[in-house]
Design a protein around this motif. Sequence first.
Motif, PDB file in Angstrom:
ATOM      1  N   TYR A   7       0.802  -1.206   0.000  1.00 57.57           N
ATOM      2  CA  TYR A   7       0.000   0.000   0.000  1.00 57.57           C
ATOM      3  C   TYR A   7       0.846   1.271   0.000  1.00 57.57           C
ATOM      4  N   LEU A  10      -0.037   4.241  -2.234  1.00 54.61           N
ATOM      5  CA  LEU A  10      -1.296   4.931  -1.950  1.00 54.61           C
ATOM      6  C   LEU A  10      -1.167   5.965  -0.841  1.00 54.61           C
ATOM      7  N   TYR A  11      -0.110   5.875  -0.033  1.00 54.59           N
ATOM      8  CA  TYR A  11       0.072   6.840   1.055  1.00 54.59           C
ATOM      9  C   TYR A  11       0.188   8.271   0.536  1.00 54.59           C
ATOM     10  N   ASP A  18      -4.020   7.330   6.224  1.00 53.03           N
ATOM     11  CA  ASP A  18      -2.926   6.406   6.512  1.00 53.03           C
ATOM     12  C   ASP A  18      -3.307   5.370   7.570  1.00 53.03           C
ATOM     13  N   PHE A  21      -4.825   2.283   5.883  1.00 56.79           N
ATOM     14  CA  PHE A  21      -3.845   1.401   5.256  1.00 56.79           C
ATOM     15  C   PHE A  21      -3.052   0.616   6.304  1.00 56.79           C
ATOM     16  N   ASN A  22      -2.792   1.221   7.447  1.00 59.37           N
ATOM     17  CA  ASN A  22      -2.144   0.483   8.532  1.00 59.37           C
ATOM     18  C   ASN A  22      -3.031  -0.657   9.023  1.00 59.37           C
ATOM     19  N   LEU A  24      -5.291  -2.228   7.218  1.00 58.78           N
ATOM     20  CA  LEU A  24      -5.289  -3.248   6.171  1.00 58.78           C
ATOM     21  C   LEU A  24      -4.024  -4.097   6.222  1.00 58.78           C
ATOM     22  N   GLU A  25      -2.886  -3.452   6.415  1.00 59.45           N
ATOM     23  CA  GLU A  25      -1.623  -4.201   6.497  1.00 59.45           C
ATOM     24  C   GLU A  25      -1.610  -5.127   7.702  1.00 59.45           C
TER      25      GLU A  25
END
Length: 80
Positions: A7, A10-11, A18, A21-22, A24-25
């Motif tokens: 990701y 995308l940041y 953000d 996305f964290n 999701l990771e």
Amino acid sequence: MATSYDYASLYRSSVGFDRIFNLLENAQRGRSSNDWPPYDIVKTDDDTYRISIAVAGFAQNDLDITFQSNLLTVTGKKQE
């Protein structure tokens, strides 16, 4: 083979998101599914797929493939 998503690109274009996305990771790292042996699913037609499984050391006769209730099971037993 199983896919891991990056990701990082995308940041830059999603300022303020953000944290999503964290999350999701972290969810991707915590998967409890078993990704072994390595496999690959290829769509060959509109309704047709091909699954390739890397099972080193097993011949086709050593594998038992069953499909029940939307669950594909591959088991291997080495013949002596």
